[in-house]
Design a protein around this motif. Structure first.
Motif, PDB file in Angstrom:
ATOM      1  N   ASN A 386      21.139  30.827  66.293  1.00  0.00           N
ATOM      2  CA  ASN A 386      21.873  29.884  67.149  1.00  0.00           C
ATOM      3  C   ASN A 386      22.216  28.597  66.409  1.00  0.00           C
ATOM      4  O   ASN A 386      22.293  27.526  67.025  1.00  0.00           O
ATOM      5  CB  ASN A 386      21.033  29.563  68.393  1.00  0.00           C
ATOM      6  CG  ASN A 386      20.839  30.814  69.220  1.00  0.00           C
ATOM      7  OD1 ASN A 386      21.783  31.563  69.448  1.00  0.00           O
ATOM      8  ND2 ASN A 386      19.597  31.072  69.622  1.00  0.00           N
ATOM      9  N   ALA A 387      22.402  28.705  65.110  1.00  0.00           N
ATOM     10  CA  ALA A 387      22.678  27.502  64.311  1.00  0.00           C
ATOM     11  C   ALA A 387      23.900  26.761  64.848  1.00  0.00           C
ATOM     12  O   ALA A 387      24.900  27.373  65.233  1.00  0.00           O
ATOM     13  CB  ALA A 387      22.917  27.904  62.861  1.00  0.00           C
ATOM     14  N   THR A 388      23.800  25.444  64.864  1.00  0.00           N
ATOM     15  CA  THR A 388      24.949  24.642  65.292  1.00  0.00           C
ATOM     16  C   THR A 388      25.912  24.516  64.113  1.00  0.00           C
ATOM     17  O   THR A 388      25.557  24.806  62.967  1.00  0.00           O
ATOM     18  CB  THR A 388      24.491  23.232  65.694  1.00  0.00           C
ATOM     19  OG1 THR A 388      23.905  22.624  64.539  1.00  0.00           O
ATOM     20  CG2 THR A 388      23.493  23.260  66.832  1.00  0.00           C
ATOM     21  N   GLY A 389      27.102  24.008  64.429  1.00  0.00           N
ATOM     22  CA  GLY A 389      28.092  23.803  63.375  1.00  0.00           C
ATOM     23  C   GLY A 389      27.554  22.902  62.273  1.00  0.00           C
ATOM     24  O   GLY A 389      27.745  23.169  61.089  1.00  0.00           O
ATOM     25  N   LYS A 390      26.856  21.838  62.698  1.00  0.00           N
ATOM     26  CA  LYS A 390      26.317  20.889  61.699  1.00  0.00           C
ATOM     27  C   LYS A 390      25.322  21.581  60.772  1.00  0.00           C
ATOM     28  O   LYS A 390      25.312  21.364  59.559  1.00  0.00           O
ATOM     29  CB  LYS A 390      25.593  19.749  62.435  1.00  0.00           C
ATOM     30  CG  LYS A 390      26.466  18.547  62.647  1.00  0.00           C
ATOM     31  CD  LYS A 390      25.602  17.335  62.926  1.00  0.00           C
ATOM     32  CE  LYS A 390      26.520  16.128  63.011  1.00  0.00           C
ATOM     33  NZ  LYS A 390      26.321  15.319  64.154  1.00  0.00           N
ATOM     34  N   GLN A 391      24.460  22.397  61.372  1.00  0.00           N
ATOM     35  CA  GLN A 391      23.460  23.096  60.547  1.00  0.00           C
ATOM     36  C   GLN A 391      24.144  24.067  59.573  1.00  0.00           C
ATOM     37  O   GLN A 391      23.719  24.213  58.432  1.00  0.00           O
ATOM     38  CB  GLN A 391      22.481  23.856  61.452  1.00  0.00           C
ATOM     39  CG  GLN A 391      21.540  22.935  62.197  1.00  0.00           C
ATOM     40  CD  GLN A 391      20.704  23.694  63.224  1.00  0.00           C
ATOM     41  OE1 GLN A 391      21.200  24.577  63.917  1.00  0.00           O
ATOM     42  NE2 GLN A 391      19.436  23.330  63.334  1.00  0.00           N
ATOM     43  N   LEU A 392      25.218  24.704  60.045  1.00  0.00           N
ATOM     44  CA  LEU A 392      25.925  25.649  59.169  1.00  0.00           C
ATOM     45  C   LEU A 392      26.582  24.912  57.993  1.00  0.00           C
ATOM     46  O   LEU A 392      26.538  25.384  56.852  1.00  0.00           O
ATOM     47  CB  LEU A 392      26.991  26.415  59.964  1.00  0.00           C
ATOM     48  CG  LEU A 392      26.454  27.371  61.025  1.00  0.00           C
ATOM     49  CD1 LEU A 392      27.590  27.922  61.888  1.00  0.00           C
ATOM     50  CD2 LEU A 392      25.695  28.530  60.387  1.00  0.00           C
ATOM     51  N   VAL A 393      27.169  23.753  58.283  1.00  0.00           N
ATOM     52  CA  VAL A 393      27.801  22.990  57.197  1.00  0.00           C
ATOM     53  C   VAL A 393      26.734  22.550  56.195  1.00  0.00           C
ATOM     54  O   VAL A 393      26.932  22.637  54.978  1.00  0.00           O
ATOM     55  CB  VAL A 393      28.573  21.773  57.758  1.00  0.00           C
ATOM     56  CG1 VAL A 393      29.059  20.882  56.622  1.00  0.00           C
ATOM     57  CG2 VAL A 393      29.762  22.227  58.585  1.00  0.00           C
ATOM     58  N   ARG A 394      25.554  22.117  56.718  1.00  0.00           N
ATOM     59  CA  ARG A 394      24.490  21.685  55.801  1.00  0.00           C
ATOM     60  C   ARG A 394      24.039  22.867  54.927  1.00  0.00           C
ATOM     61  O   ARG A 394      23.865  22.737  53.717  1.00  0.00           O
ATOM     62  CB  ARG A 394      23.300  21.108  56.589  1.00  0.00           C
ATOM     63  CG  ARG A 394      22.380  20.326  55.655  1.00  0.00           C
ATOM     64  CD  ARG A 394      21.249  19.585  56.361  1.00  0.00           C
ATOM     65  NE  ARG A 394      21.593  19.039  57.651  1.00  0.00           N
ATOM     66  CZ  ARG A 394      20.946  19.330  58.799  1.00  0.00           C
ATOM     67  NH1 ARG A 394      19.942  20.160  58.786  1.00  0.00           N
ATOM     68  NH2 ARG A 394      21.306  18.793  59.931  1.00  0.00           N
ATOM     69  N   ALA A 395      23.876  24.032  55.558  1.00  0.00           N
ATOM     70  CA  ALA A 395      23.454  25.216  54.780  1.00  0.00           C
ATOM     71  C   ALA A 395      24.504  25.533  53.710  1.00  0.00           C
ATOM     72  O   ALA A 395      24.160  25.887  52.571  1.00  0.00           O
ATOM     73  CB  ALA A 395      23.287  26.412  55.707  1.00  0.00           C
ATOM     74  N   SER A 396      25.776  25.377  54.062  1.00  0.00           N
ATOM     75  CA  SER A 396      26.843  25.664  53.083  1.00  0.00           C
ATOM     76  C   SER A 396      26.770  24.690  51.915  1.00  0.00           C
ATOM     77  O   SER A 396      26.911  25.099  50.753  1.00  0.00           O
ATOM     78  CB  SER A 396      28.229  25.540  53.733  1.00  0.00           C
ATOM     79  OG  SER A 396      28.336  26.397  54.818  1.00  0.00           O
ATOM     80  N   HIS A 397      26.556  23.410  52.214  1.00  0.00           N
ATOM     81  CA  HIS A 397      26.456  22.411  51.140  1.00  0.00           C
ATOM     82  C   HIS A 397      25.319  22.764  50.186  1.00  0.00           C
ATOM     83  O   HIS A 397      25.498  22.783  48.961  1.00  0.00           O
ATOM     84  CB  HIS A 397      26.179  21.021  51.723  1.00  0.00           C
ATOM     85  CG  HIS A 397      27.368  20.403  52.374  1.00  0.00           C
ATOM     86  ND1 HIS A 397      27.307  19.272  53.164  1.00  0.00           N
ATOM     87  CD2 HIS A 397      28.670  20.752  52.374  1.00  0.00           C
ATOM     88  CE1 HIS A 397      28.510  18.965  53.592  1.00  0.00           C
ATOM     89  NE2 HIS A 397      29.350  19.853  53.131  1.00  0.00           N
TER      90      HIS A 397
END
Ligand SMILES: NC(N)=O
Length: 672
Positions: A386-397
């Motif tokens: 259930n990752a949020t958009g913010k968490q997904l962007v952080r994981a991508s970085h």
């Protein structure tokens, strides 16, 4: 022999130019975010909002597909085999891209909401099928990335004397910065800039060689020089530098093409571009990209590569009065030496600049692709569904930075254990080609089963390796070692067996274990969820309308026509006919061949430079107006008003379609 350029060039390009590029790209990303409303969210980071036009898809395909090997190996093949070398490199690489169009169209048709193609395996085959394909996909990503850095760092080290370890870490540094900050959209723009620079240098190289150089200056003079050099240094594996009569070249090209099928169809970087593409742009984007890419190795090999060979007896040759040594050939130096002979030191520097562009742009494609698979296929699928958009962007970085460092380390390791680009190119397909059958069947054949995938793909790899080593034993006088495994016949057999046996095994094992009902591929459409930060524009791109489906079907027919001409017509029939004929090109036919190449180059360069600018004119205008005059707020309100009035009906259609999909989809896809 001392390197042709000083270390200052190496460090200057890697650090100075790299930093300038990083600053430019970060500034462009900020401008787009501030003035065009393109704020960074998870969807934009990984899919560029799925609405990229055909111009940018074409330039980014060229950029991702222009490896250091494209520039260096095509020139080496031209130097070693003559006119057929760079032609075969070009057409072989183009075939891989034009074949990929079929897959790209089905990705858009059945999985318009995907972030990675691996997600479709999760839906169809559950965790085990997903993990197996993910391993193939990640391995492709890792091997291609190290191939890029290995080729780039070895090219920089050989041309400038820069330490190979420094090159391995400094070359990707700027890419890590702008990819981590700007995501996929930034890489599309940087890809365009890189491609423009490569074409401009190429035009200078070709037109100097064939039109203005006092050393060559015309196709006719090049023909005479190649005819004469045949008497001094005869071609080693063929008939002459002016003929297509080389069995070794044809086998090598087919081996690299078949082996390279996994480096396009299985590399997440190319499917990521399909996902990012607007449905209407898939065929045009990839086909234009493939056809415009074709001329890059062809033109560079036909100018710098052939010039290096033709001028060997002229004191301008870097190695005068000798041929290039085997160390020079292994380091793929003919292009740099040919440019130096024609244009002097600035030519060698221009070659190095092209090399820098090819490493960095192709590396950004690999970085962003790897970040998508780690974010969506590992982090969200298995750790935080259930990752949020913010968490997904952080994981991508985090993933971009970590993978960038890992690529550098791997390149250093390969350098020290003596792995070469040629070795990786040949080995890649033998190991990974079964993923081609897996992904094609997953998106085309409802009857494929999990058992077929789990047994068929690994068995294909094992069969490929066994046949490769067995053929080495047969063709290399019963000696199997680091050098003999590169025997052309053995790598050709290994690649072809791995490609087709994987496909056949998956089909056979699927037929042996049929399911009661075959899978409905349309179920893939609604089964992948987007994050909470998706915006209106992105939601719109998730919906496949009836009109889109018709356009995609039409594009499949066009793709069939293009592949019939390029693959069957040019790559097989014309090549075999020229081989069978076996004669030397006359001065007239050689001139015609080079004039076609020069026209093609100009048309390709104009298309790739101007078409994306034309398609992006409204965004460019919006940003310009916002900077110079109208306030950002005014522009945004205007933008939103336009969007809401013109698209109210579309918005309702989207809502209705989402409801329909919820009803139709009864597949449980936890984590996606
Ligand atoms: N991208 C290639 N095959 O040069």
């Amino acid at each position: 022999m001392d390197p042709i350029l000083s270390q200052g060039y190496g460090y200057g390009f890697a650090l100075g130019l790299g930093a300038a590029f990083a600053i430019l790209m970060v500034a462009i990303s900020k401008l787009m975010s501030k003035h065009a409303g393109q704020v960074q969210n998870s969807e934009r980071f990984s899919t560029a909002s799925r609405n990229v036009g055909s111009g940018l898809i074409a330039s980014s395909t060229i950029s991702a597909w222009t490896w250091p090997a494209t520039l260096l190996v095509s020139g080496t093949w031209a130097y070693e085999y003559g006119i057929m070398g760079s032609w075969m490199y070009g057409v072989g690489g183009t075939v891989q891209v034009t074949l990929f169009v079929f897959l790209a169209l089905n990705i858009k048709k059945y999985a318009p909401g995907a972030h990675t193609v691996c997600e479709t395996f999760f839906i169809r085959f559950g965790k085990s099928g997903h993990l197996l394909y993910l391993c193939y996909c990640a391995a492709t990503n890792i091997i291609i990335s190290s191939l890029l850095l290995l080729g780039g760092s070895q090219g920089f080290a050989a041309s400038t004397g820069m330490h190979v370890v420094a090159a391995s870490f400094l070359l990707p540094l700027n890419v890590i910065v702008y990819t981590a900050l700007g995501g996929l959209k930034a890489t599309f723009i940087s890809d365009w800039v890189h491609t423009v620079i490569i074409y401009l240098i190429l035009i200078v190289s070709v037109y100097t060689t064939y039109c203005s150089s006092s050393l060559i200056g015309s196709p006719g003079r090049m023909w005479e020089l190649l005819r004469d050099i045949q008497e001094v240094y005869p071609v080693a594996l063929g008939k002459s530098y002016l003929s297509f009569k080389s069995r070794d070249m044809i086998l090598l090209s087919w081996s690299v093409t078949l082996g390279g099928m996994s480096s396009v169809l299985g590399d997440p970087g190319y499917s990521q571009r399909a996902i990012a593409s607007d449905s209407k742009s898939v065929f045009l984007g990839y086909t234009m990209g493939g056809l415009c890419w074709w001329v890059i190795p062809w033109a560079l090999g036909s100018s710098a590569g052939l010039a290096c060979r033709a001028l060997l007896t002229n004191p301008v040759s870097v190695t005068f009065p000798n041929e290039l040594s085997s160390a020079d050939i292994n380091a793929s130096m003919p292009v740099i030496y040919g440019l130096a002979a024609i244009l002097g030191k600035s030519g060698a520097a221009a070659g190095l600049l092209m090399l820098f562009m090819s490493v960095t742009s192709a590396t950004s494609a690999e970085l962003i692709a790897f970040s998508s698979i780690t974010t969506y296929d590992i982090y969200r699928a298995y750790f935080n569904p259930n990752a949020t958009g913010k968490q997904l962007v952080r994981a991508s970085h985090i993933s971009v930075v970590a993978f960038g460092i890992f690529m550098g380390v791997l390149s250093v390791v390969f350098n020290y254990i003596g792995v070469t680009v040629g070795w990786l190119l040949s080995f890649l397909g033998i190991l990974l080609n079964p993923e081609v059958g897996a992904v094609v069947l997953c998106l085309f054949w409802p009857g494929m089963t999990k058992f077929g995938l789990l047994i068929g793909a690994p068995l294909g790899t094992i069969t490929g390796i066994v046949c490769w080593l067995g053929s080495t034993y047969v063709y290399a006088d019963h000696v199997v070692d680091k050098n003999t495994v590169m025997t052309t016949e053995a790598t050709f057999i290994g690649n072809i067996v791995s490609l087709f046996s994987g496909l056949i095994y998956i089909i056979v094992f699927s037929l042996l274990t049929p399911k009661k009902e075959s899978f409905d591929l349309t179920l893939l459409r609604g089964a992948i969820k987007v994050a909470d930060d998706v915006d209106y524009e992105e939601e719109k791109a998730l919906v496949l309308t009836e009109a889109d489906e018709k356009v995609l079907a039409h594009q499949s027919y066009l793709s069939l026509a293009v592949n019939s001409v390029v693959l069957l017509g040019v790559y097989v029939v014309v090549t075999c006919a020229l081989y069978g004929w076996g004669g030397d090109f006359s001065k007239g036919s050689f001139t015609a061949f080079m004039v076609i190449m020069m026209i093609w180059l100009i048309v390709a360069a104009l298309l790739i430079i101007l078409f994306p600018l034309w398609q992006g004119r409204n965004t460019i205008k919006l940003i310009f107006l916002s900077i110079v005059g109208k306030s950002k707020l005014d522009r945004k309100i205007e933008y939103i008003e336009n969007a809401s009035t013109s698209s109210q009906l579309e918005a309702e259609e989207i809502e209705q379609s989402k409801l329909d999909k919820k009803d139709a989809t009864n597949v449980t896809v936890s984590g996606l």
